[in-house]
Write an enzyme that holds these catalytic residues in place. Structure first.
Site, short mmCIF file in Angstrom:
data_model
loop_
_atom_site.label_atom_id
_atom_site.label_comp_id
_atom_site.label_asym_id
_atom_site.label_seq_id
_atom_site.Cartn_x
_atom_site.Cartn_y
_atom_site.Cartn_z
N GLY A 15 0.83 -1.21 0.00
CA GLY A 15 0.00 0.00 0.00
C GLY A 15 0.86 1.24 0.00
O GLY A 15 2.09 1.17 -0.04
N LYS A 16 0.17 2.38 0.03
CA LYS A 16 0.83 3.69 -0.04
C LYS A 16 2.02 3.83 0.92
O LYS A 16 3.04 4.40 0.57
CB LYS A 16 -0.19 4.79 0.30
CG LYS A 16 -1.05 5.17 -0.89
CD LYS A 16 -0.41 6.30 -1.70
CE LYS A 16 -1.02 6.42 -3.08
NZ LYS A 16 -0.39 5.55 -4.08
N ARG A 17 1.85 3.31 2.14
CA ARG A 17 2.91 3.54 3.12
C ARG A 17 4.20 2.81 2.75
O ARG A 17 5.25 3.03 3.35
CB ARG A 17 2.43 3.15 4.53
CG ARG A 17 2.22 1.68 4.70
CD ARG A 17 1.29 1.40 5.88
NE ARG A 17 0.74 0.07 5.79
CZ ARG A 17 1.35 -1.00 6.27
NH1 ARG A 17 2.50 -0.88 6.87
NH2 ARG A 17 0.81 -2.19 6.13
N GLY A 37 5.55 3.14 -0.13
CA GLY A 37 6.20 3.95 -1.17
C GLY A 37 5.36 3.95 -2.43
O GLY A 37 4.14 3.86 -2.36
#
Ligand code: GLU
Length: 516
Positions: free
Chosen positions: A254-256, A258
């Site tokens: 996911g986004k976290r 990168g």
């Protein structure tokens, strides 16, 4: 029917930019279709009017095209099973709903979101699975009429029969779900919009889909969908659920973690060929040890049972490593085409093709991503290159200045004669010269025209003479030259720099270094 060419589909919801996980699903479907001579349908699942956006859809189509994943039916291509946007297929879902209503397999549910949420929390607080109680199923006709007349909107729920739902997944093998655990689920919302599980069954059936290949996050949906296939009297397709891409912490990527969108990697200078290779490779879809696989080979060797059963950790370093391999091996015209947007972004949109090819030939082994071309274009631009502090420090040394001055002297004097003697030497030298011309060295590089060129043989001669004159070799010889000529202490091979710069520019740069 199962022996006919397969029909597979990729069915994204355009609620965000294409995630590498979804791109991998698209890729598996595409590889499967291409491997077995089948058809890939692209269906846009755009029933969520709030989260869907036209821009995301445009991005999606462009990103798939960039990856080289082409579809046989769908937006922009048409086909016999359209429309290919769910938002344009509402009458088809209405027909399906009418059949289920007539068969008594669905019932109207008047529960409000607040009521459902309260029910869910109450179940959770008692450590019970949060599934719908079936409250509205038990309403009699009178109660239903009264609720409807009071203006309460109704959704349609499917009555899940008791018993188990089993299927054989092509990747994961036997799967079994207990109907009792599922709870009656909504198939059409109170606003008349079909829920995902219902729309997908109607569409996959009407579009003649034979194999549904998607992420394992849809496994439990498959149980619901199988109930709907059965209720509607449709023959279900075969299912293959591949493992998801994980971050290094083994949580779903996911986004976290990168960058996760195809578009982000594209902007960061990944070649589509490298990303496709990487996504196909993830999760051991390949025989061990074979990491570089061009797409034609990947198609030829693709099979679903090789798609990973366990989650695959996304390793960006490996992607960038593959990217530099592709940059080194890609055909020059393809590489130049891929580089063009980055060349333009760096402000060199006007550069001529052969000059660009020359620079690419000189720097491709040093490129790790396509964005780095901007830096090299500046290095080779007399007006833009700059001496870095490290380069200045090197040039400041008197011994280094002597090397620089000697080269300048050679270029002004004896080298011209040397070229006269050796420039048109034997066939070997001639073919080397031809190679140097093909790199475009000289073209729009400066004032000296054809004589400006520094062929590989001339380069060697210059370096030999310079070594003789200065008594220096290796680093003592090359580092001052590199610093003066490129303004850097690291970079492409010096012979290539000579070839790209040409004599006029070499001279100008040496003079400039001496003036520092
Ligand atoms: N629109 C769904 C998604 O993007 C499709 C899932 C499926 O392949 O059935 O998750």
């Amino acid at each position: 029917m199962k022996d006919l060419p397969p029909r597979v589909r990729f069915a994204p919801s355009p609620t965000g930019d294409l995630h590498v996980g979804n791109a991998r699903t698209a890729l598996f479907n595409w590889l499967f279709a291409r491997r077995y001579g089948g058809v890939l349908v692209l269906r846009i699942e755009d029933t969520d009017q709030v989260r869907t956006s036209r821009v995301f859809e445009e991005h999606l189509l462009a990103d798939l095209a960039w990856l080289g994943i082409d579809w046989d039916e769908g937006p922009g291509r048409g086909g016999p099973c359209g429309p290919y946007h769910q938002s344009e297929r509402l009458p088809l879902y209405r027909d399906g709903l009418e059949r289920l209503v007539a068969a008594g397999m669905v019932y109207p549910c008047f529960c409000t979101d607040e009521e459902l949420e309260a029910e869910r929390l109450s179940l959770l607080s008692r450590k019970l699975a949060p599934r719908y109680s079936g409250k509205c199923r038990r309403l009699d006709d009178d109660q239903r009429r009264r609720l409807a007349e009071s203006g309460r909107p109704a959704a349609w729920r499917f009555h899940v029969p008791p018993g188990s739902i089993a299927f054989r997944d092509l990747i994961r093998g036997e799967m079994r779900f207990a109907g009792e655990a599922l709870g009656d689920f909504i198939i059409v919302r109170s606003n008349g919009i079909p829920a995902y599980n219902f729309a997908v069954v109607v569409d996959d059936h009407l579009m003649g889909i034979t194999h549904v290949i998607r992420g394992e996050d849809h496994l439990s949906n498959t149980a619901l969908q199988l109930l709907l296939y059965r209720a509607l009297g449709f023959e279900p397709p075969r299912f293959a659920h591949h493992a998801l891409i994980l971050g290094r912490d083994r949580a779903k990527l996911g986004k976290r973690h990168g960058a996760t969108a195809v578009r982000e990697f594209r902007e960061q200078g990944v070649l589509p060929e490298a990303l496709v290779n990487y996504l196909a490779l993830l999760g051991s879809s390949f025989e061990a040890g074979r990491e570089f696989s061009r797409v034609e080979e990947t198609i030829a060797s693709f099979s679903l049972d090789r798609a990973g059963k366990s989650g695959a950790v996304f390793d960006e370093d490996k992607l960038w490593w593959l990217n530099s391999l592709y940059i080194r091996q890609e055909a020059p015209e393809i590489l130049a085409r891929r580089l063009r947007p980055f060349v333009a972004a760096a402000g060199y949109g006007e550069i001529g093709t052969s000059r660009l090819h020359g620079i690419i030939a000189a720097v491709r082994d040093n490129l790790h991503d396509l964005t780095e071309i901007g830096d090299y274009l500046r290095i080779f631009d007399d007006d833009a290159y700059d001496l870095s502090p490290e380069a200045r420090a090197i040039i400041a040394d008197p011994e280094a200045r002597e090397v620089i001055a000697s080269l300048l002297d050679l270029l002004d004097g004896p080298v011209a004669d040397v070229q006269g003697v050796q420039g048109d030497g034997g066939p070997e030298a001639q073919s080397r010269n031809a190679a140097a011309s093909a790199t475009g060295a000289g073209e729009d590089a400066g004032i000296a025209g054809a004589n400006d060129e520094v062929t590989p043989s001339l380069y060697r001669t210059v370096i030999e003479l310079l070594a003789e004159r200065t008594g220096r070799r290796g680093k003592k010889l090359f580092l001052p030259l590199r610093a003066a000529l490129t303004g850097r202490t690291r970079g492409p091979e010096l012979d290539r720099c000579f070839s790209v710069l040409g004599r006029a520019s070499l001279r100008r740069r040496l003079e400039r270094a001496l003036a520092v």
